[in-house]
Design a protein around this motif. Sequence first.
Motif, PDB file in Angstrom:
ATOM      1  N   ASP A 180      37.481  97.198   7.667  1.00 15.75           N
ATOM      2  CA  ASP A 180      37.929  95.774   8.643  1.00 15.75           C
ATOM      3  C   ASP A 180      37.534  96.754   9.544  1.00 15.75           C
ATOM      4  O   ASP A 180      37.653  96.026  10.640  1.00 15.75           O
ATOM      5  CB  ASP A 180      39.727  96.189   8.324  1.00 15.75           C
ATOM      6  CG  ASP A 180      39.832  98.061   9.163  1.00 15.75           C
ATOM      7  OD1 ASP A 180      38.799  98.100   7.765  1.00 15.75           O
ATOM      8  OD2 ASP A 180      40.915  98.169   8.645  1.00 15.75           O
ATOM      9  N   VAL A 181      36.116  97.388   9.414  1.00 14.71           N
ATOM     10  CA  VAL A 181      35.492  98.182  10.606  1.00 14.71           C
ATOM     11  C   VAL A 181      34.716  97.420  10.973  1.00 14.71           C
ATOM     12  O   VAL A 181      34.098  97.319  10.043  1.00 14.71           O
ATOM     13  CB  VAL A 181      35.270  99.034  10.317  1.00 14.71           C
ATOM     14  CG1 VAL A 181      34.758 100.443  11.700  1.00 14.71           C
ATOM     15  CG2 VAL A 181      37.457  99.884   9.857  1.00 14.71           C
ATOM     16  N   PRO A 182      34.298  96.741  11.743  1.00  8.61           N
ATOM     17  CA  PRO A 182      32.986  95.732  12.345  1.00  8.61           C
ATOM     18  C   PRO A 182      31.837  96.707  12.757  1.00  8.61           C
ATOM     19  O   PRO A 182      32.441  97.911  13.303  1.00  8.61           O
ATOM     20  CB  PRO A 182      32.968  94.912  13.040  1.00  8.61           C
ATOM     21  CG  PRO A 182      34.732  95.189  13.468  1.00  8.61           C
ATOM     22  CD  PRO A 182      35.362  95.805  12.900  1.00  8.61           C
ATOM     23  N   ILE A 183      30.654  95.860  12.416  1.00  7.14           N
ATOM     24  CA  ILE A 183      29.530  98.105  13.083  1.00  7.14           C
ATOM     25  C   ILE A 183      28.687  96.579  13.505  1.00  7.14           C
ATOM     26  O   ILE A 183      28.256  95.928  13.754  1.00  7.14           O
ATOM     27  CB  ILE A 183      28.987  98.176  11.575  1.00  7.14           C
ATOM     28  CG1 ILE A 183      30.052  98.965  10.166  1.00  7.14           C
ATOM     29  CG2 ILE A 183      27.761  99.197  12.344  1.00  7.14           C
ATOM     30  CD1 ILE A 183      29.403  98.748   8.909  1.00  7.14           C
ATOM     31  N   VAL A 184      28.771  97.466  14.812  1.00  3.77           N
ATOM     32  CA  VAL A 184      26.894  96.829  15.692  1.00  3.77           C
ATOM     33  C   VAL A 184      26.285  98.027  15.984  1.00  3.77           C
ATOM     34  O   VAL A 184      26.600  99.050  16.081  1.00  3.77           O
ATOM     35  CB  VAL A 184      28.145  96.753  17.532  1.00  3.77           C
ATOM     36  CG1 VAL A 184      26.912  96.688  17.666  1.00  3.77           C
ATOM     37  CG2 VAL A 184      29.030  95.533  17.090  1.00  3.77           C
TER      38      VAL A 184
END
Length: 213
Positions: A180-184
């Motif tokens: 649930d944690v998007p990475i950029v």
Amino acid sequence: MSHAADHLTVVDHPLVQHKLTIMRDKGTPTAVFRQLLREISQLLAYEVTRGLPMTTKEIQTPMQTMSAPTLDGKKLALISILRAGNGLLDGVLELIPSARVGFVGLYRDEETLKPVQYYFKVPEALDDRLVIAVDPMLATGNSSVAAIDLLKEAGATNIRFLCLLAAPEGVARMREAHPDVPIVTAALDEKLNEVGYIVPGLGDAGDRMFGTK
């Protein structure tokens, strides 16, 4: 322009890629490295804050009254994963000066490669804020996963992870532990080497930023 694969977004903007190349060069001096990290973090912050909740407020322009867009909700929280996270934090804070700031201190046990916590201080009401965790390198993913674990325990539910470089192993580890944690990131590199460093990478971001090597 950026391209996203499920929860990973690689920011392939020309300025990001150009600055990253200079940072990778081992001949780039500490002061230049630090300045570039500040600049690149602002460009990445632009991407990681995309989709922030908005509302409107009445303002008076020199011409007339209008209903104008403005950020909604509680001030977002920036969490630096010490110590290298501070390099990204500085640039993001210039863009979002009203953000609340927290710190997670983790170091990697060189024997086990597992993270050990030594400091944790974060803003209140994390459950009501967008929380952006920053760390230049997503390598094994162990410290990042541990930091996100701690933030979730502290109440955070809406978390994004911002890094300069990611290794496929770290991305996979994060996806497994925190889907649930998007990475950029600015680049998805080739792999980790046998001692857990990103290849081709840029060496140790903390050492290069603070001149400790």
